[in-house]
Design a protein around this motif. Sequence first.
Motif: not given
Length: 178
Positions: A1-8, A96-103, A85-94
């Motif tokens: 679990m990590t805090p949300a990215k401020q930039s995103d 740009r793809f992570r940003d699209m999923l999360e955003g 949020q589950v970071e391990i599932a998203l950590a291996s993704l590029p």
Amino acid sequence: MTPAKQSDDEAQQAPATGVEKLAVAGVHLAAIILQVAAVALVVNAVYRYTVGGGFGVITEVTRFALLVVVFLGLAGTHLVSGHVQVEIALASLPQRFRDMLEGYVIPVMSGLYLAFLGWAGWVATVQMFQSGTTTPSRPAILMWPFAAVVPLGCGLLIVILLVQVFRRVTRRRASGVN
């Protein structure tokens, strides 16, 4: 679990809209309800173990307090990135793809799930209201107001999610990113 990215999530840095202020007020109200329920439970426990009685109304109302606390605080909790949020599932993704999923994808899918949950809560609320459903304890407590917080909380979070997605889209268009 990590805090949300401020930039995103710069969308969260924008001035609060009325609905965001309502969501924050919901968190504060939920906190007050939680504190009142906690005190009531202690009073009930002390009374039960010292005198041998107990207040049925306290038992009934505190059971529903959790429902109220969860759904009143739902949107405000999202605003401060208080979700898991589950970071391990998203950590291996590029990235740009992570940003699209999360955003975009996750908020839209969450909105659809919340719409179904809110609709079911609305149907239950209307049925309880029409039939006058009460708790079995005395005094009887109407159940529909407690059920009504489910569609209220879901609806508020859906609006927050839509506002955030709209801000992301307009921010991307303003910066010229496709």
